[in-house]
Design an enzyme around this catalytic site. Sequence first.
Site, short mmCIF file in Angstrom:
data_model
loop_
_atom_site.label_atom_id
_atom_site.label_comp_id
_atom_site.label_asym_id
_atom_site.label_seq_id
_atom_site.Cartn_x
_atom_site.Cartn_y
_atom_site.Cartn_z
CB CYS A 273 15.72 -8.43 1.41
SG CYS A 273 15.93 -9.22 -0.16
CD GLU B 231 0.10 -1.36 3.09
OE1 GLU B 231 0.40 -2.25 2.27
OE2 GLU B 231 0.16 -1.52 4.33
P1 NAD Z 1 5.88 -5.59 5.53
O1 NAD Z 1 6.02 -6.95 6.12
O2 NAD Z 1 5.55 -4.47 6.45
O3 NAD Z 1 4.73 -5.58 4.41
C1 NAD Z 1 4.73 -6.49 3.35
C2 NAD Z 1 3.29 -6.77 2.92
O4 NAD Z 1 2.57 -7.35 4.01
C3 NAD Z 1 2.52 -5.53 2.49
O5 NAD Z 1 1.82 -5.85 1.31
C4 NAD Z 1 1.56 -5.26 3.64
O6 NAD Z 1 0.32 -4.75 3.20
C5 NAD Z 1 1.37 -6.63 4.27
N1 NAD Z 1 1.23 -6.58 5.74
C6 NAD Z 1 1.91 -5.77 6.60
N2 NAD Z 1 1.54 -6.02 7.86
C7 NAD Z 1 0.62 -7.01 7.81
C8 NAD Z 1 -0.14 -7.70 8.80
N3 NAD Z 1 -0.02 -7.42 10.08
N4 NAD Z 1 -1.00 -8.65 8.39
C9 NAD Z 1 -1.15 -8.95 7.08
N5 NAD Z 1 -0.46 -8.31 6.10
C10 NAD Z 1 0.41 -7.36 6.46
O7 NAD Z 1 7.23 -5.31 4.73
P2 NAD Z 1 7.73 -3.95 4.04
O8 NAD Z 1 8.09 -2.97 5.09
O9 NAD Z 1 6.80 -3.55 2.98
O10 NAD Z 1 9.07 -4.46 3.30
C11 NAD Z 1 10.31 -4.50 3.92
C12 NAD Z 1 10.63 -5.89 4.43
O11 NAD Z 1 10.60 -6.82 3.36
C13 NAD Z 1 12.02 -5.99 5.03
O12 NAD Z 1 11.95 -6.76 6.20
C14 NAD Z 1 12.81 -6.72 3.95
O13 NAD Z 1 13.93 -7.45 4.41
C15 NAD Z 1 11.77 -7.62 3.40
N6 NAD Z 1 12.13 -8.10 2.08
C16 NAD Z 1 12.57 -9.38 1.96
C17 NAD Z 1 12.97 -9.88 0.74
C18 NAD Z 1 13.47 -11.28 0.60
O14 NAD Z 1 13.65 -11.73 -0.51
N7 NAD Z 1 13.70 -12.01 1.68
C19 NAD Z 1 12.90 -9.04 -0.39
C20 NAD Z 1 12.44 -7.74 -0.25
C21 NAD Z 1 12.05 -7.27 1.00
#
Ligand code: NAD
Length: 490
Positions: free
Chosen positions: A282, A177
């Site tokens: 990441c 979002e």
């Molecule tokens: P986030 O976990 O906050 O959000 C990711 C998704 O989950 C979003 O679409 C969001 O709407 C949804 N979401 C968030 N909280 C939720 C909840 N409580 N219940 C259900 N859905 C929920 O992550 P972010 O801040 O958008 O991205 C950064 C994170 O992603 C970092 O931790 C990074 O390391 C990780 N990441 C990992 C990789 C990998 O390949 N391992 C790649 C890119 C990013």
Amino acid sequence: MSTTMLNYIAGEWRESAASEFGSVVNPATGEVIAEVPFSRASDVDQAARAAATAFINWRRTPPTDRVQYLFKLKNLLEANLEDLARTITVECGKTITESRGEMRRIVENVEVACGIPILMQGYNSEDIASGIDEMMIRQPVGVCAVICPFNFPGMIPFWFMPYALACGNTYIVKPSEKVPVTMQKVFHLLDQVGFPKGVVNLVNGAVETVDAILDHPVIRAVSFVGSTPVAKYIYSRASAQGKRAQCQGGAKNPIVVLPDADMDMTTNIVADSAFGSAGQRCLAASLALTVGEAKRTFADAICHAAASRIVGYGLDEGVQMGPVITRQSKERIEGLIGRAMAEGARAVVDGRAPRIPHYEDGYFIRPTVLQDVRAGSEIATTELFGPVLSLISVDSLDDAIALVNSGRYGNMASLFTNSGAAARKFRYEAQAGNIGINIGVAAPMAFFPFSGWKESFFGTLHGQGKHAVEFFTQTKVVVERWPKEWSRQF
Ligand code: NAD
């Protein structure tokens, strides 16, 4: 005036039933650029039903025909690469060069998925017993969905979607979002490609939307990329509903520098890893473990690289690093730096509260280097997702590997050296899914799985390459009897 994002369902643009909306903000300027609906369960239901209906014919479409849509998509992505790259920079903050790099990764995944006529082949054995043959065939899973993070608004859906479609599944994308505009534009291209209605669907939203995806009975497989707590939650809730799930989580990536490393090359590469995309990758280096004499030589060089990095708006000429994604993110990172200093770490380059001319409302932190960081401390174990590199000095490669393996995450670990023996030992012993040897961002190409171990990944099969093909197909084994006597007439 900002625009409101629409959902794309059953081949048409639809308004969401949402009553709550979020603001999409350009993190370099603080300006609101769009509104995003937090779609309801009824929106997800529409998308899931459209995808289920489309699945009936899409899975019957020969793979050679399915990939024709992807060839067309590749050409459209190439033709619109610059516009999409600018959109990524505007909503996500990375530099235009980094956004173009992200676009290349998108195209690469489409190209690899075009190999599906071979990639999804099964295998067979004739005469496993007299007159009996056995074969394994791969069939699509059905309706699949991806839930995405903010840091690669374009690339991450493409670790999954092209493979899912090529294998004969139908698809739902739920972008972050915080950065929904890139996918809105990509879906305009998917619309131009002319996929049959319901094969590709876009549902914008946040937590309620995610829960509706996890609970929807028609959706058979869920891919997730994001932070570890949410990855764990999604993995368990999706699995409890009997869905396939692959959930990539957070990271705390260590890089080890041996005294024999080429220090100029190492410094440039590590600076790009730690500070590129403002540390919001990441695979960003977050901890530098220097062995012996490397402490002095590397520390001096990386401090210089950090202090001289040009920070600003990613669309401006010459800028090497943009802002972090939100004000809350900036405050969280600056808070972590402050607490580390209170614990005894020294900020040899302190990037907090910078003044970036013309962008006073942006969420900027300059590159920061912390020395005398204690192993096991909050700063050494927490994912920062910001442009901060912590230095820890150790006596030997064994000590460095022990420290690497003591972390809860296992996304990436890299070694800088010119010793083949050290490199082999590190590759063999380091507990991480992606290993770099003289590489700062060990991002697998599309034809390899994007691995991840420990708390960086929940599941078995990763995104990209052959893993994606396995995730998006279910195996069917057929045992056939054709007795000799029945074929006597032939
Ligand atoms: P986030 O976990 O906050 O959000 C990711 C998704 O989950 C979003 O679409 C969001 O709407 C949804 N979401 C968030 N909280 C939720 C909840 N409580 N219940 C259900 N859905 C929920 O992550 P972010 O801040 O958008 O991205 C950064 C994170 O992603 C970092 O931790 C990074 O390391 C990780 N990441 C990992 C990789 C990998 O390949 N391992 C790649 C890119 C990013």
